[in-house]
Design a protein around this motif. Structure first.
Motif, PDB file in Angstrom:
ATOM      1  N   ASP A  93       0.798  -1.220   0.000  1.00  0.00           N
ATOM      2  CA  ASP A  93       0.000   0.000   0.000  1.00  0.00           C
ATOM      3  C   ASP A  93       0.835   1.278   0.000  1.00  0.00           C
ATOM      4  O   ASP A  93       0.288   2.358  -0.026  1.00  0.00           O
ATOM      5  CB  ASP A  93      -0.886   0.059   1.256  1.00  0.00           C
ATOM      6  CG  ASP A  93      -1.777  -1.134   1.352  1.00  0.00           C
ATOM      7  OD1 ASP A  93      -2.367  -1.471   0.324  1.00  0.00           O
ATOM      8  OD2 ASP A  93      -1.861  -1.722   2.432  1.00  0.00           O
ATOM      9  N   ILE A  94       2.168   1.112   0.083  1.00  0.00           N
ATOM     10  CA  ILE A  94       2.992   2.286   0.349  1.00  0.00           C
ATOM     11  C   ILE A  94       2.825   3.356  -0.720  1.00  0.00           C
ATOM     12  O   ILE A  94       2.497   4.493  -0.440  1.00  0.00           O
ATOM     13  CB  ILE A  94       4.482   1.907   0.462  1.00  0.00           C
ATOM     14  CG1 ILE A  94       4.649   0.955   1.633  1.00  0.00           C
ATOM     15  CG2 ILE A  94       5.334   3.131   0.679  1.00  0.00           C
ATOM     16  CD1 ILE A  94       5.927   0.195   1.576  1.00  0.00           C
ATOM     17  N   ALA A  95       3.080   2.961  -1.956  1.00  0.00           N
ATOM     18  CA  ALA A  95       3.074   3.964  -3.014  1.00  0.00           C
ATOM     19  C   ALA A  95       1.654   4.277  -3.454  1.00  0.00           C
ATOM     20  O   ALA A  95       1.207   3.866  -4.490  1.00  0.00           O
ATOM     21  CB  ALA A  95       3.904   3.481  -4.181  1.00  0.00           C
ATOM     22  N   LYS A  96       0.938   5.013  -2.629  1.00  0.00           N
ATOM     23  CA  LYS A  96      -0.482   5.317  -2.878  1.00  0.00           C
ATOM     24  C   LYS A  96      -0.673   6.010  -4.223  1.00  0.00           C
ATOM     25  O   LYS A  96      -1.632   5.787  -4.923  1.00  0.00           O
ATOM     26  CB  LYS A  96      -1.015   6.225  -1.774  1.00  0.00           C
ATOM     27  CG  LYS A  96      -1.777   5.498  -0.697  1.00  0.00           C
ATOM     28  CD  LYS A  96      -3.212   5.307  -1.119  1.00  0.00           C
ATOM     29  CE  LYS A  96      -3.974   4.354  -0.247  1.00  0.00           C
ATOM     30  NZ  LYS A  96      -4.217   4.813   1.104  1.00  0.00           N
ATOM     31  N   SER A  97       0.292   6.918  -4.552  1.00  0.00           N
ATOM     32  CA  SER A  97       0.097   7.709  -5.758  1.00  0.00           C
ATOM     33  C   SER A  97       0.330   6.895  -7.021  1.00  0.00           C
ATOM     34  O   SER A  97      -0.130   7.232  -8.086  1.00  0.00           O
ATOM     35  CB  SER A  97       1.045   8.904  -5.745  1.00  0.00           C
ATOM     36  OG  SER A  97       2.363   8.411  -5.654  1.00  0.00           O
ATOM     37  N   VAL A 116       0.297  10.226   8.210  1.00  0.00           N
ATOM     38  CA  VAL A 116       0.077  11.465   8.972  1.00  0.00           C
ATOM     39  C   VAL A 116      -1.054  12.251   8.300  1.00  0.00           C
ATOM     40  O   VAL A 116      -1.968  12.756   8.952  1.00  0.00           O
ATOM     41  CB  VAL A 116       1.380  12.300   9.057  1.00  0.00           C
ATOM     42  CG1 VAL A 116       1.080  13.702   9.585  1.00  0.00           C
ATOM     43  CG2 VAL A 116       2.397  11.603   9.952  1.00  0.00           C
ATOM     44  N   LYS A 117      -0.992  12.317   6.946  1.00  0.00           N
ATOM     45  CA  LYS A 117      -2.010  13.037   6.181  1.00  0.00           C
ATOM     46  C   LYS A 117      -3.401  12.429   6.427  1.00  0.00           C
ATOM     47  O   LYS A 117      -4.389  13.130   6.560  1.00  0.00           O
ATOM     48  CB  LYS A 117      -1.668  12.946   4.687  1.00  0.00           C
ATOM     49  CG  LYS A 117      -2.027  14.224   3.917  1.00  0.00           C
ATOM     50  CD  LYS A 117      -1.684  14.091   2.439  1.00  0.00           C
ATOM     51  CE  LYS A 117      -0.189  14.040   2.193  1.00  0.00           C
ATOM     52  NZ  LYS A 117       0.136  13.689   0.788  1.00  0.00           N
ATOM     53  N   ALA A 118      -3.432  11.090   6.495  1.00  0.00           N
ATOM     54  CA  ALA A 118      -4.717  10.396   6.685  1.00  0.00           C
ATOM     55  C   ALA A 118      -5.131  10.354   8.158  1.00  0.00           C
ATOM     56  O   ALA A 118      -6.170   9.793   8.502  1.00  0.00           O
ATOM     57  CB  ALA A 118      -4.607   8.979   6.139  1.00  0.00           C
TER      58      ALA A 118
END
Length: 684
Positions: free
Chosen positions: A12-16, A109-111
């Motif tokens: 899931d790391i590379a969301k973008s 952090v953003k989420a």
């Protein structure tokens, strides 16, 4: 396959980037889409592999330039500017090797959802920041070699984990690949090759020997043996002749067949199976929610313990370096990595394996609950018996009406029914080459039979129960075998004759009931058939009890009765008249649904009507649950042992875990969980 909402795994790391393992975006029945899906995930695995090798190469000079390592091996290789070279190499390791973790940290952090990436990102940043401060004047010993080995082991752990995830999803990919990408469309003048996903209902396709069937349909011409094992778990090739149904993805034997397509590729049985498997892999079960909760708590414990450990050591007089090292080690050890994988990997593996063996899981909780079953209620026809009723005798009870006339009139009514009795009667009519008359004002008498107007006469085909209810006397010379099912023919409400049909018990039934007994599970026969037939079948198979002459709406009550006695009940039925009972049962198992897998009320669909599959399902449910619990124990057990050691509880005895040792433990735990999940098997 879906991972946590709470804990990110490396997938899931590379969301973008379009790399998340989301099968829902793939076009079922079209291979290129799956190829693209696999390619994305492979690109991520390759990226971790590349980062791992770059960090591995840089770790050697970093270790050789580290003061602690030099001290340990008894050399002094310090020279002017060596600390700056160490800083430069470590910066590459931190920014290049640690990038996936730093990015994951920022995303969490953003989420506002701190999880594993938050912990790893925090730990490596603290280690790097502190070491940089040492290079530029703070007194103490740097952490660079620990930082390098920590990132190295983290990358290795993620790389192995992602390969495991890819492995667990491979079975789903294999199902997708069963669908051929091209089909031979039969045109009036020629055979034309077209893409499978362009095939529509009523198109005619040609399936050559050895090829895969491109769409569900009915054989128009030719005959062959088809291997459907990948779809139904049935190992023997099945003979198919004109008029028989074929399933997309089945492998054709040595005959050439023409097939009239019954629906487009996206609605095919295989596509529905893929969609089902995909949805089941994503659906959260109780055990998954338990793991989510545990992972969430572990994140909180990690942060609190880490900061608490730091404050304890620093405030009791230890150096800043020592306190930082303890904090980093505690946080690394606490990463709920293995916990994030413990259940999803088993879910992915079990759902796909089940589909390959003809067990389609629609509801994960129903599947997990199958381990609690204490009583199984079997519908008789088509589950414990072959479900093929054959006419064993036709008896006329009126002068002037012969046997052929009895079956001719009965067949007019049965033509509109799909009941196994109807199939048996129609089969007999076909054998006798009798022309079937037409029927009007057709009406089904729920659970009792059918009636209609045939050649201006009111004709009814009814069960013994109907005669009893309407006080119609059965003749004295009436004889029927215990295993025979009898239907009576009434013409203008007068008893005219009867037809006896018998249904063979499946060869696998006795073995299935025996296995259930060995596992202390009661088996009960529930049937609309008469008491004699039910008693005979129940006795032959060694079942615990039976309930006969039960109407569809009464089945629900019978299930409720059993539940009120504290039984955990599984109901097996054909999903049509058994729908209410399937819905009320603790575990609803729809059987023999063939290519119609939309048995909405059942949590589990068995492609074949084989009672052994019901037993396999329960044993596999137990095995799956055991694997989940084993994984949860592995994932949390090492924390219980390693966390106090990392915090320095045994420091006075000289036992202390370094950050790198903590990372090794965390990785080993993750790898054990991944390997354990991959060992899951369906016993057959």
């Amino acid at each position: 396959m879906e991972h946590h909402q709470h804990q990110k795994t490396s997938a899931d790391i590379a969301k973008s980037e379009p790399t998340k393992m989301d099968h829902s975006k793939m076009s079922h029945g079209s291979n290129p889409a799956m190829g693209h899906q696999g390619h994305n995930h492979q690109a991520m695995i390759d990226d971790f592999k590349k980062r791992f090798y770059v960090v591995l190469v840089l770790t050697f000079p970093i270790m050789l330039l580290s003061e602690m390592i030099q001290h340990f091996i008894g050399v002094n290789w310090q020279f002017t500017g060596s600390s700056y070279i160490l800083f430069a190499l470590s910066s590459i390791v931190f920014f290049y090797g640690g990038w996936p973790f730093l990015k994951g940290w920022a995303d969490e952090v953003k989420a506002k959802n701190p999880g594993m990436m938050f912990l790893i990102g925090f730990a490596i940043t603290v280690a790097y920041g502190y070491s940089v401060a040492i290079v530029f004047g703070l007194s103490g010993m740097d952490f660079f070699w620990e930082l390098a080995t920590l990132i190295l082991i983290m990358l290795l752990g993620h790389w192995i984990e992602m390969k495991s995830i890819a492995g667990a999803s491979k079975e789903l990919e294999l199902l997708v690949q069963l669908m051929p990408s091209e089909a031979h469309m039969v045109m009036p003048d020629m055979v034309h090759d077209v893409k499978t996903d362009t095939i529509k209902e009523n198109d005619i396709i040609l399936v050559k020997p050895g090829e895969k069937v491109a769409a569900d349909g009915i054989i128009l011409d030719g005959e062959s043996y088809l291997n459907e094992s990948m779809l139904t778990g049935e190992s023997k090739p099945v003979q198919k002749v004109k008029g028989d149904k074929v399933i997309a993805g089945a492998i054709n034997g040595n005959g050439s067949i023409k097939v009239t397509v019954s629906h487009s590729a996206k609605d095919s049985y295989l596509s529905q199976v893929i969609k089902l498997v995909d949805e089941a892999q994503k659906s959260k079960s109780q055990t998954q929610l338990l793991a989510d909760k545990a992972a969430k708590w572990l994140t909180i414990i990690a942060l609190v313990s880490g900061i608490g450990t730091f404050l304890y050591w620093y405030l009791t007089g230890q150096t800043l370096a020592f306190a930082m090292e303890r904090m980093v080690t505690v946080i690394v050890i606490c990463c709920p990595h293995a916990l994030g994988l413990a259940v999803p990997l088993v879910v992915a593996k079990s759902t796909a394996l089940s589909a390959k063996n003809g067990l389609l899981i629609k509801n994960r909780t129903a599947f997990e609950n199958s381990r609690k079953i204490t009583t199984i209620v079997f519908d008789k026809t088509g589950t414990l018996t072959v479900g093929k009723f054959e006419v064993s005798k036709i008896v006329s009870l009126q002068k002037g009406i012969d046997e052929n006339e009895i079956i001719r009139l009965a067949s007019a009514l049965e033509l509109k029914s799909e009941h196994p009795i109807a199939t048996g009667i129609l089969q007999k009519v076909k054998e006798l080459s009798i022309k079937i008359p037409s029927a009007e004002k057709f009406n089904a008498i729920t659970g009792k039979g059918v009636e209609a107007i045939v050649e201006n006469k009111k004709v009814s085909v009814v069960s013994p129960g109907y005669l009893k209810e309407n006080k119609i006397a059965v003749p004295n010379d009436f004889k029927a075998d215990d295993t025979e099912t009898v239907v009576f023919l009434l013409v203008d409400d007068e008893l005219t004759g009867y037809i006896a049909l018998s249904d063979q018990i499946r060869p696998e039934s006795a073995e299935a009931i025996k296995t259930l007994k060995q596992n202390n599970i009661k088996s009960i026969l529930l049937t609309g058939d008469n008491g004699k037939v039910a008693a005979s079948v129940s006795k032959v198979l060694g079942m615990d009890s039976f309930m006969a002459e039960v109407l569809p709406h009464q089945k629900l009550e019978k299930i409720k009765d059993l539940q009120s006695k504290g039984e955990f009940v599984a109901m097996t039925g054909d999903g049509v008249n058994d729908a209410p009972a399937l819905a009320i049962a603790d575990v609803g198992i729809a059987v023999g649904s063939g290519s119609d897998i939309a048995a909405e009320t059942a949590g589990i669909v068995l492609v074949n009507s084989n009672p052994k599959d019901v037993v396999n399902l329960i044993l596999f449910g137990k095995a799956t649950y055991r694997k989940m619990i084993q994984n949860l124990m592995w994932a949390t057990g090492y924390n219980v042992v390693a966390l106090p050691l990392a915090a320095g509880v045994l420091y006075s005895q000289g036992i202390l875990l370094s950050p790198a040792a903590g990372a090794v433990l965390m990785t080993v735990s993750t790898v054990v969980v991944a390997i354990n999940a991959s060992l899951l098997k369906v016993k057959s």
